[in-house]
Scaffold this active site. Structure first.
Site, PDB file in Angstrom:
ATOM      1  N   SER A   1      -3.791  29.136  27.071  1.00 52.94           N
ATOM      2  CA  SER A   1      -5.275  28.982  26.215  1.00 52.94           C
ATOM      3  C   SER A   1      -6.255  29.455  26.654  1.00 52.94           C
ATOM      4  O   SER A   1      -5.984  30.220  26.247  1.00 52.94           O
ATOM      5  CB  SER A   1      -4.853  26.586  27.053  1.00 52.94           C
TER       6      SER A   1
ATOM      7  N   ASP B   1       2.079  25.107  17.281  1.00 52.70           N
ATOM      8  CA  ASP B   1       0.239  24.765  18.473  1.00 52.70           C
ATOM      9  C   ASP B   1      -0.501  24.331  16.842  1.00 52.70           C
ATOM     10  O   ASP B   1      -0.302  25.235  16.119  1.00 52.70           O
ATOM     11  CB  ASP B   1       0.724  25.798  18.797  1.00 52.70           C
TER      12      ASP B   1
ATOM     13  N   HIS C   1       1.503  23.194  21.410  1.00 50.46           N
ATOM     14  CA  HIS C   1       0.326  23.994  22.569  1.00 50.46           C
ATOM     15  C   HIS C   1       1.079  24.131  24.295  1.00 50.46           C
ATOM     16  O   HIS C   1       0.688  25.077  24.605  1.00 50.46           O
ATOM     17  CB  HIS C   1      -0.710  23.652  23.333  1.00 50.46           C
TER      18      HIS C   1
END
Length: 723
Positions: free
Chosen positions: A593, A668, A700
């Site tokens: 991320s 995601d 995600h």
């Protein structure tokens, strides 16, 4: 040379095999071999010094809501058992009315986004032991009125109220429509970045409901293909405001149940704004509303007169960078209130009177309050968690509302957190450190003394001791520019300072985050230990922009996300590369991320420092990420184009020299796979070779089935091959 018989040799070999240290495997990590025992999620009652736990009986395949005593931790009774009520097949979650005579039970939950879901609901009346339903629809966020006679809920973007006595239902709003108007439930970006779903609230007398309306008509749509099992993919389409794009237009409304009318509240002359929190005060006619400008550096706390519809700003918070939104606002009996703020440079607790005049800054010092637990009206004590004993540690404290008589309630160095009993007589302390697995103890709230141990995890510590691993070593790394950064390192068990080791760095680096913390292992830590067993040194450094060291340290990255954080990781790698036991030509970096944004940037911009990088679900340009998060730190792309573009890895692909592995899930909804696709195209056009992996229909977190095992096997093989 002395001669030994075969029998003696066999004995020596077999003895050695007994003491030989075990190696950690990925199958063990992702199969749960090092999972710790925790406490079942407990829900504290409000009227009695008790708590409830949701239990599951494997034999009868039934769910129970069991009641326990805080003082003894003994079970008092079973409040509800699905085996006695066939209409309720399972329990996903539950809540009580204010009098704790009724239980609202959710079943057959269906997730929408990170926090939101629809479910079927039942009401269980404890005195009569009867179950009833109030709607046949799968609904969102139901809540009891204060007197427990009514229940409100959201269905298909509209709000409803059901009278449990007359069994009549009324529809409060009529204009709700998917991807257009939402009443009383947050949109995607509020849910993700302001971390709440229920955007409505009952007043204390159950006569009024305040709610936020979201008009997302003009918000651009985002679509994701879902490949599923069918012959044709399906598409998920939802409103997602990217940085600089149009947000939902929010408005505040108060519905009066007696008159059946709704007032739209005029909050003042705001152009483009957020309503990140609403909460009724202890006065049934006064609603508190937090209003923020789009830059999120000005927050006004309004008190709304629900009868007149007028508003008054009682508190204003300004910051050169941004103001954090919290759930710490607490109203005392006299409607004075507790508030937390970073206005003196560190996060502390403040007490204001009912008109918003400061009565007292309760905590102060060059350390941060990290959690506010509550206020005991009887003793006048406030309970909180802080980093007073070092930014990588957490302790539990009590302090008088006048700022005196401070007591440290936790005693062990590491990470302590607390759940207090309703009357604040006891608290359950959760403790762990890098060398101590989590323990849960019942403690006395006056002294912090341990009353009894509830759960401990010596078994996991004993098991880990059989493996060839060393715990994290914490230290402060000073860069050549003089920045002092918290760090940890995991070395191989048979570490030899005369050898040269490759180094694998891990970081996240997002604003206010922390990876260097004195707490027990997460699943990634076991992977790092496994890599250390195979001859790697694993290191982690929290650079500038991370949390718990004061506002100046955290907010120095404002308008330039990725500049100082990348500089610090590159500089840290240079310092580590000079250690006489490190092979400076073999340093790699990994992140997920924000950490993927960082690891990409580090490999491209630190091409002579890093040999390889792995980026999972990375933001590759902040132009592709959501408005609330991105603009909090960057303002809009229209205002700060260079801040966006100078530090986005997608614009530095031409500098790639090392080995790069790029990973993303196609479903995601948070960091869109678009980020990776745009990066891939940029790398291709720069004629750069790289490796990449796409996980169909994974969000995600990229998990489910054997996904994590396959993913970590891929990353492990890449490290072995490239580092």
């Amino acid at each position: 040379m002395k001669k030994y018989s075969l029998a003696v040799l066999l004995f020596v070999v077999s003895s050695l095999s007994v003491v030989a240290q075990q190696k950690i495997t990925l199958e063990e990590i992702w199969g749960g071999a090092f999972r710790t025992k925790g406490m079942d999620a407990l829900s504290a009652m409000k009227n009695t010094n008790q708590y409830t736990v949701l239990n599951y009986d494997r034999n009868s395949k039934s769910y129970q809501i069991d009641l326990y005593d805080f003082a003894t931790l003994e079970k008092v009774s079973t409040l509800f058992d699905t085996k006695n009520h066939s209409e309720v097949s399972s329990i996903d979650s539950y809540s009580f009315d204010k009098n704790e005579k009724k239980i609202l039970i959710a079943t057959k939950s269906n997730p929408i986004f990170r926090h939101s879901f629809t479910a079927e609901y039942f009401i269980y009346d404890i005195p009569s032991k009867t179950v009833s339903s109030f709607t046949t629809n799968a609904i969102q966020e139901p809540a009891f009125s204060a007197d427990g006679t009514k229940i409100s809920y959201a269905f298909e973007n509209n709000l409803y109220v059901h009278d449990l006595v007359s069994r009549a239902s009324i529809q409060i709003t009529n204009d709700g429509k998917k991807n257009k108007i939402i009443n009383g439930i947050t949109d995607w970006v509020y849910e993700e970045e302001f971390a709440f779903v229920k955007a409505y609230d009952w007043n204390l007398t159950g006569t009024k409901i305040a709610y936020i309306k979201f008009d997302e008509t003009e918000v651009p749509e985002f679509s994701m293909d879902m490949y599923n099992e069918g012959l044709y993919p399906t598409q998920t389409v939802f409103k997602y405001p990217k940085a600089g794009e149009k947000n939902a237009i929010v408005s505040l409304h108060i519905f009066d149940l007696k008159s059946g009318t709704t007032k739209k509240i005029n909050l003042g002359d705001y152009k483009d704004f957020y309503i990140p929190r609403i909460k009724w005060t202890n006065d049934a006619a006064t609603l508190s509303v937090q209003v923020m400008n789009r830059h999120q550096n000005n927050l006004d706390l309004h008190f709304v007169d629900a009868n007149a519809g007028t508003t008054k700003i009682v508190l204003n918070e300004k910051d050169a960078a941004y103001v954090d939104v919290t759930d710490n606002l607490t109203f005392l009996k006299d409607n004075s209130f507790i508030w937390t703020s970073e206005k003196d440079g560190f996060n502390h607790i403040y007490h204001y009177d009912r008109a918003g005049k400061l009565k007292k800054q309760i905590t102060s010092g060059k350390w941060e309050v990290t959690n506010y637990y509550g206020f005991d009206e009887k003793s006048g004590m406030i309970y909180y968690q802080s980093v007073e004993n070092g930014s990588i540690n957490r302790d539990v404290y009590a302090i008088k509302v006048d700022g005196k008589s401070k007591v440290r309630l936790s005693s062990k160095k590491g990470t302590n957190s607390a759940t207090f009993s309703p009357n604040f007589q006891f608290f359950i302390n959760t403790y762990s450190s890098a060398t101590s697995a989590p323990t849960y103890t019942l403690n006395d709230s006056k002294t912090g003394a341990v009353v009894k141990t509830i759960v401990s995890n010596e078994a996991v510590e004993t098991k880990l001791a059989k493996y060839d691993v060393t715990p994290k070593e914490f230290f402060v790394l000073t860069t050549e520019k003089g920045h002092q950064l918290n760090a940890w390192m995991i070395k191989p068990k048979n570490f030899d300072a005369t050898k040269k080791y490759p180094v694998f760095m891990f970081q996240y680096s997002g604003p206010g985050s922390q990876q260097v913390a004195n707490t027990w292992n997460g699943t990634n830590d076991y992977w790092f230990m496994m890599l250390a067993q195979q001859g790697y040194i694993v290191a982690c450094v929290d650079g500038r922009g991370t949390g718990f060291k004061g506002a100046a340290f955290k907010k120095c990255t404002q308008k330039e996300l990725g500049k100082y954080e990348v500089e610090d990781q590159i500089d840290a790698a240079k310092v580590i590369g000079k250690y006489n036991y490190v092979d400076a030509s073999r340093i790699g970096i990994f992140g997920w991320s924000y950490g993927g944004f960082m690891s990409s940037n580090c490999l491209f911009q630190g091409a002579d420092v890093f040999k390889m990088a792995i980026a999972v679900a990375p933001v590759t340009s902040w132009r592709y990420y959501d408005s609330i998060y991105t603009e909090r730190y960057m303002q809009t792309p229209q205002e700060n184009a260079s801040g966006y573009d100078n530090n986005s890895p997608i614009n530095h692909v031409s500098k790639l020299k090392g080995n790069f592995l790029l990973i993303h899930g196609t479903a995601d909804d948070n960091v869109h796979v678009q980020n990776t696709m745009k990066m891939v195209e940029a790398l291709v056009q720069a004629n750069k070779q790289f490796d990449w992996a796409i996980y169909p229909d994974k969000n995600h977190g990229i998990y489910g089935g054997k996904t994590r095992l396959q993913l970590y096997t891929k990353m492990t093989n890449f490290i072995k091959e490239k580092l």
